[in-house]
Design a protein around this motif. Structure first.
Motif, PDB file in Angstrom:
ATOM      1  N   PRO A 144      44.254  40.791  38.498  1.00 47.51           N
ATOM      2  CA  PRO A 144      44.835  40.420  39.788  1.00 47.51           C
ATOM      3  C   PRO A 144      43.729  40.092  40.792  1.00 47.51           C
ATOM      4  N   ALA A 145      43.924  39.053  41.534  1.00 46.95           N
ATOM      5  CA  ALA A 145      42.900  38.604  42.485  1.00 46.95           C
ATOM      6  C   ALA A 145      42.614  39.652  43.553  1.00 46.95           C
ATOM      7  N   ALA A 146      43.639  40.353  44.009  1.00 45.51           N
ATOM      8  CA  ALA A 146      43.426  41.328  45.090  1.00 45.51           C
ATOM      9  C   ALA A 146      42.392  42.373  44.689  1.00 45.51           C
ATOM     10  N   PHE A 147      42.412  42.802  43.458  1.00 45.36           N
ATOM     11  CA  PHE A 147      41.478  43.838  43.004  1.00 45.36           C
ATOM     12  C   PHE A 147      40.082  43.264  42.786  1.00 45.36           C
ATOM     13  N   ASP A 148      39.985  42.233  41.955  1.00 47.17           N
ATOM     14  CA  ASP A 148      38.670  41.672  41.632  1.00 47.17           C
ATOM     15  C   ASP A 148      37.976  41.105  42.872  1.00 47.17           C
TER      16      ASP A 148
END
Length: 189
Positions: free
Chosen positions: A106-110
């Motif tokens: 997920p983009a939010a995490f990375d």
């Protein structure tokens, strides 16, 4: 070339970490695979990082790493200082043949980790403040709720025969190909 006329380069990025947030926890390794919209790979970047001074691994994350010893070993091989690695990363990003667009799953995490490290150790981000999320794109293409738009719900045609090993470079390449296949299909609709 005028910045406004440059093509977008989709920088699929995966991080391996020792906890849920940067600062108290460290990014152990990360990798990016830079694709254009036609799925041409323009290069890769990967680095293993020294842990942040004063940080510590989160017990749940450390337990996960104990269950994945090969991935753990890859995430700790030949660590570099975060400052050196992130400066080299910015140099690599800025040499790409287009405007870099962060892509994650997920983009939010990375993105949270990469952006934090860029700001802390370089003072700026070539990605600006934004990231493209593969799962959100799947939600739109599949016409499903977000939480139902998992990889298991995605059609096999979106996946290339690439490993998902929890080694940052493997996962960045796999996710980048997935994104490009989804992008190609979305543009045909």
């Amino acid at each position: 070339m005028n910045v406004k006329t440059k093509v977008e380069i989709y920088v699929s990025t995966d991080v391996e970490v020792d906890g849920p947030i940067p600062g108290p926890h460290s990014m152990l390794s990360f990798a990016s695979a830079a694709y254009d919209a036609e799925k041409v790979l323009h290069g890769t970047f990967s680095a293993t990082l020294e842990v942040l001074p004063g940080s510590s691994g989160h017990p749940d994350t450390l337990d996960w790493w104990r269950q994945h010893p090969e991935a753990s070993q890859a995430a700790r091989a030949n660590p570099r200082s975060p400052e050196s690695a992130m400066n080299d990363y910015v140099t690599w990003l800025e040499a790409l043949p287009g405007m870099p667009v962060f892509v994650g799953y997920p983009a939010a995490f990375d993105f949270m980790f990469v952006y934090w490290y860029l700001m802390r150790f370089v003072g700026r981000s070539p990605f600006s403040f934004s990231a493209l999320d593969i799962k959100t794109m799947a939600m739109v293409l599949l016409r499903k709720d977000y939480r139902r738009s998992t990889k298991s719900a995605m059609p096999k045609r979106w996946f290339d025969d690439l490993p998902h090993s929890h080694v940052a470079l493997d996962d960045a390449l796999e996710q980048g190909a997935l994104f490009c296949n989804m992008l190609s299909e979305s543009r045909k609709r």
